[in-house]
Scaffold this motif. Structure first.
Motif, PDB file in Angstrom:
ATOM      1  N   GLU A 132       0.818  -1.211   0.000  1.00 18.13           N
ATOM      2  CA  GLU A 132       0.000   0.000   0.000  1.00 18.13           C
ATOM      3  C   GLU A 132       0.856   1.267   0.000  1.00 18.13           C
ATOM      4  OE1 GLU A 132      -3.137   1.797   3.145  1.00 18.13           O
ATOM      5  OE2 GLU A 132      -3.804  -0.016   2.081  1.00 18.13           O
ATOM      6  N   GLU A 133       2.059   1.169   0.561  1.00 14.34           N
ATOM      7  CA  GLU A 133       2.951   2.327   0.599  1.00 14.34           C
ATOM      8  C   GLU A 133       4.391   1.834   0.627  1.00 14.34           C
ATOM      9  OE1 GLU A 133       4.037   6.128   3.546  1.00 14.34           O
ATOM     10  OE2 GLU A 133       2.251   4.904   3.933  1.00 14.34           O
ATOM     11  N   ALA A 134       5.258   2.464  -0.157  1.00 15.69           N
ATOM     12  CA  ALA A 134       6.679   2.107  -0.196  1.00 15.69           C
ATOM     13  C   ALA A 134       7.491   3.218   0.454  1.00 15.69           C
ATOM     14  CB  ALA A 134       7.140   1.883  -1.630  1.00 15.69           C
ATOM     15  N   GLY A 135       8.383   2.838   1.357  1.00 22.02           N
ATOM     16  CA  GLY A 135       9.238   3.810   2.007  1.00 22.02           C
ATOM     17  C   GLY A 135      10.383   4.248   1.105  1.00 22.02           C
ATOM     18  N   PRO A 136      11.219   5.186   1.575  1.00 18.10           N
ATOM     19  CA  PRO A 136      12.362   5.661   0.791  1.00 18.10           C
ATOM     20  C   PRO A 136      13.296   4.509   0.407  1.00 18.10           C
ATOM     21  CG  PRO A 136      11.992   7.064   2.707  1.00 18.10           C
ATOM     22  CD  PRO A 136      11.103   5.877   2.878  1.00 18.10           C
ATOM     23  N   ASP A 137      13.750   4.527  -0.849  1.00 19.16           N
ATOM     24  CA  ASP A 137      14.724   3.549  -1.377  1.00 19.16           C
ATOM     25  C   ASP A 137      14.178   2.133  -1.454  1.00 19.16           C
ATOM     26  OD1 ASP A 137      16.739   5.579  -1.516  1.00 19.16           O
ATOM     27  OD2 ASP A 137      17.112   5.303   0.633  1.00 19.16           O
ATOM     28  N   SER A 138      12.876   1.939  -1.346  1.00 14.10           N
ATOM     29  CA  SER A 138      12.311   0.598  -1.449  1.00 14.10           C
ATOM     30  C   SER A 138      12.360   0.102  -2.892  1.00 14.10           C
ATOM     31  CB  SER A 138      10.867   0.577  -0.957  1.00 14.10           C
ATOM     32  OG  SER A 138      10.286  -0.703  -1.176  1.00 14.10           O
ATOM     33  N   GLN A 139      12.604  -1.176  -3.056  1.00 16.33           N
ATOM     34  CA  GLN A 139      12.639  -1.786  -4.385  1.00 16.33           C
ATOM     35  C   GLN A 139      11.249  -2.166  -4.877  1.00 16.33           C
ATOM     36  OE1 GLN A 139      15.010  -5.187  -3.001  1.00 16.33           O
ATOM     37  NE2 GLN A 139      13.380  -6.562  -3.683  1.00 16.33           N
ATOM     38  N   TRP A 140      10.250  -2.090  -3.980  1.00 14.95           N
ATOM     39  CA  TRP A 140       8.895  -2.506  -4.319  1.00 14.95           C
ATOM     40  C   TRP A 140       8.049  -1.317  -4.725  1.00 14.95           C
ATOM     41  CZ3 TRP A 140       8.174  -7.629  -4.728  1.00 14.95           C
ATOM     42  CH2 TRP A 140       9.070  -8.465  -4.049  1.00 14.95           C
ATOM     43  N   ARG A 141       6.924  -1.627  -5.402  1.00 16.45           N
ATOM     44  CA  ARG A 141       6.026  -0.579  -5.857  1.00 16.45           C
ATOM     45  C   ARG A 141       4.638  -0.769  -5.254  1.00 16.45           C
ATOM     46  NH1 ARG A 141       6.284  -1.132 -12.227  1.00 16.45           N
ATOM     47  NH2 ARG A 141       5.832  -3.272 -11.555  1.00 16.45           N
ATOM     48  N   VAL A 142       3.927   0.306  -5.093  1.00 17.88           N
ATOM     49  CA  VAL A 142       2.549   0.244  -4.612  1.00 17.88           C
ATOM     50  C   VAL A 142       1.733  -0.634  -5.572  1.00 17.88           C
ATOM     51  CG1 VAL A 142       0.441   1.569  -4.207  1.00 17.88           C
ATOM     52  CG2 VAL A 142       2.658   2.482  -3.471  1.00 17.88           C
ATOM     53  N   GLY A 143       0.968  -1.552  -4.999  1.00 15.49           N
ATOM     54  CA  GLY A 143       0.154  -2.461  -5.800  1.00 15.49           C
ATOM     55  C   GLY A 143       0.775  -3.823  -6.025  1.00 15.49           C
ATOM     56  N   ASP A 144       2.076  -3.994  -5.727  1.00 13.57           N
ATOM     57  CA  ASP A 144       2.713  -5.312  -5.874  1.00 13.57           C
ATOM     58  C   ASP A 144       2.079  -6.318  -4.924  1.00 13.57           C
ATOM     59  OD1 ASP A 144       4.486  -4.460  -7.810  1.00 13.57           O
ATOM     60  OD2 ASP A 144       6.171  -4.206  -6.426  1.00 13.57           O
ATOM     61  N   ARG A 145       1.825  -7.521  -5.445  1.00 17.35           N
ATOM     62  CA  ARG A 145       1.329  -8.625  -4.622  1.00 17.35           C
ATOM     63  C   ARG A 145       2.545  -9.379  -4.083  1.00 17.35           C
ATOM     64  NH1 ARG A 145      -0.959 -12.511  -7.180  1.00 17.35           N
ATOM     65  NH2 ARG A 145      -2.783 -13.030  -5.921  1.00 17.35           N
ATOM     66  N   VAL A 146       2.576  -9.635  -2.776  1.00 18.34           N
ATOM     67  CA  VAL A 146       3.768 -10.205  -2.161  1.00 18.34           C
ATOM     68  C   VAL A 146       3.417 -11.296  -1.151  1.00 18.34           C
ATOM     69  CG1 VAL A 146       5.206  -8.149  -2.451  1.00 18.34           C
ATOM     70  CG2 VAL A 146       3.755  -8.372  -0.421  1.00 18.34           C
ATOM     71  N   VAL A 147       4.392 -12.165  -0.928  1.00 16.92           N
ATOM     72  CA  VAL A 147       4.337 -13.170   0.128  1.00 16.92           C
ATOM     73  C   VAL A 147       5.392 -12.791   1.161  1.00 16.92           C
ATOM     74  CG1 VAL A 147       4.517 -15.619   0.703  1.00 16.92           C
ATOM     75  CG2 VAL A 147       3.680 -14.924  -1.557  1.00 16.92           C
ATOM     76  N   LEU A 148       5.055 -12.881   2.422  1.00 13.83           N
ATOM     77  CA  LEU A 148       6.000 -12.537   3.489  1.00 13.83           C
ATOM     78  C   LEU A 148       6.861 -13.743   3.829  1.00 13.83           C
ATOM     79  CD1 LEU A 148       3.596 -10.464   3.709  1.00 13.83           C
ATOM     80  CD2 LEU A 148       4.209 -10.253   6.113  1.00 13.83           C
TER      81      LEU A 148
END
Length: 351
Positions: free
Chosen positions: A82-98
């Motif tokens: 839902e939100e990416a912090g500074p320098d994150s490699q991920w984008r808002v909307g990416d589906r992920v597994v923890l």
């Protein structure tokens, strides 16, 4: 405001009974966390349950890390950024597994404290609506799987991959693998091993479950209720040789039969202790059979990445026994405690 299931600071301490669930309470108005550098805010969509979670909820001393008050349990989860912090490699909307644990690939097996497993000790788990997660604890989600299926993967499929591909006995096509039961880990073992080219023997207490095991990929099945000394049937199936690798989920109650089922020089991976304690002398079986026992509890990110690759390559769907609504989380744990489900128990945190 977001809500989360949390563990109260006092109450019952026995994970084998349902009294421990009295410790679990639904809390509303939980602050929404904010991601920092190389972190993301994940809107959790589903959480998967494991036997370990009952131990944590009950604060049972059998689990070697003390549960902190107001901890959200569960290590397995999947969601959307839902939100990416500074320098994150991920984008808002990416589906992920923890990834449930922090275990760098270039380090030896960490202690439970060092691995910072989610949903235990002081590390918040996945049974909450929002979580801030470090970039390197996320794995991309295969597009063909639902959030419930994704939440069923981490501990179950991750443990299966660890046992099959990262142990002292390298996996080869044509190997014979024995899986016990049709719970979450065993179901994934059957799926993955069969898809990768192994011959799978599955044991269970019910013929109905054994039919499911066949659908998942098992070639041979054994009802251990009808055949208590099931190692004899396994030896018959393998023409007296025994299987190459047994993945034992029950522990003391089955490990002797597991060793008897294993070929000379074979491997038994111990991945659970669901049965009651029992005194067994394993030394002669290990020594004279030149057999190896390996305990498995933790999962690395690269193992989770291999899980994703295998499930994409073979278009596998992990078996999900039931999906419970958010408000019915306690009932989900009751079903888990019955040990009767075929596949994983999942709680929907919101689609």
């Amino acid at each position: 405001m977001p809500s989360a299931w949390q563990i109260a600071p006092s109450g019952p301490k026995n994970w084998r009974t349902l009294e421990g669930l009295d410790n679990l309470q639904l809390s509303h108005g939980v602050p929404k966390p904010v991601p920092g550098s190389r972190q993301v805010l994940v809107r959790i969509k589903a959480a998967g349950l494991n036997a370990r979670d009952m131990m944590v909820i009950s604060r049972d001393p059998i689990y070697p890390i003390e549960t902190q008050p107001y901890l959200s349990p569960c290590a397995d989860g999947a969601g959307m950024i839902e939100e990416a912090g500074p320098d994150s490699q991920w984008r808002v909307g990416d589906r992920v597994v923890l990834t449930p644990m922090d275990w760098p690939e270039n380090k030896d097996v960490p202690t439970l404290e060092e691995s910072k497993g989610m949903g235990a000790g002081a590390i918040q788990g996945t049974l909450r609506e929002y979580a801030v997660v470090d970039d390197d604890r996320l794995v991309r989600a295969p597009s063909h799987l639902s959030f419930a299926e994704l939440a069923a993967l981490p501990a179950a499929a991750g443990t299966a991959v660890n046992a099959l591909f990262y142990g002292p006995q390298p996996f080869k096509k044509g190997m014979t693998i024995l899986a016990q039961g049709t719970g979450g880990v065993s179901a994934c073992v059957i799926q993955i091993a069969a898809a990768a080219g192994a011959t799978v023997v599955a044991t269970s207490s019910a013929d109905e479950k054994l039919e499911t095991a066949k659908k998942l990929g098992a070639t041979h099945v054994v009802n251990y209720r009808k055949t208590p000394e099931w190692s004899e049937e396994v030896l018959r199936i393998t023409n007296g040789r025994g299987v190459d690798h047994v993945l034992d989920v029950a522990g003391a109650g089955t490990v002797e039969q597991s060793l008897l089922s294993t070929r000379h020089g074979g491997l038994v991976s111990v991945i659970g202790f669901l049965s009651d304690s029992k005194q067994v002398d394993l030394i002669p079986l290990l020594l004279f059979g030149a057999k190896t026992m390996r305990a498995i509890f933790q999962v690395r990110k690269d193992m989770m990445e291999k899980v994703v690759d295998l499930y994409e390559e073979h278009q596998l769907h992990p078996p999900v026994a039931a999906v419970y609504e958010w408000k019915d989380a306690k009932q989900a744990f009751r079903t888990l405690n019955n040990q009767s489900a075929i596949g994983k128990i999942v709680i929907s945190v919101g689609e």
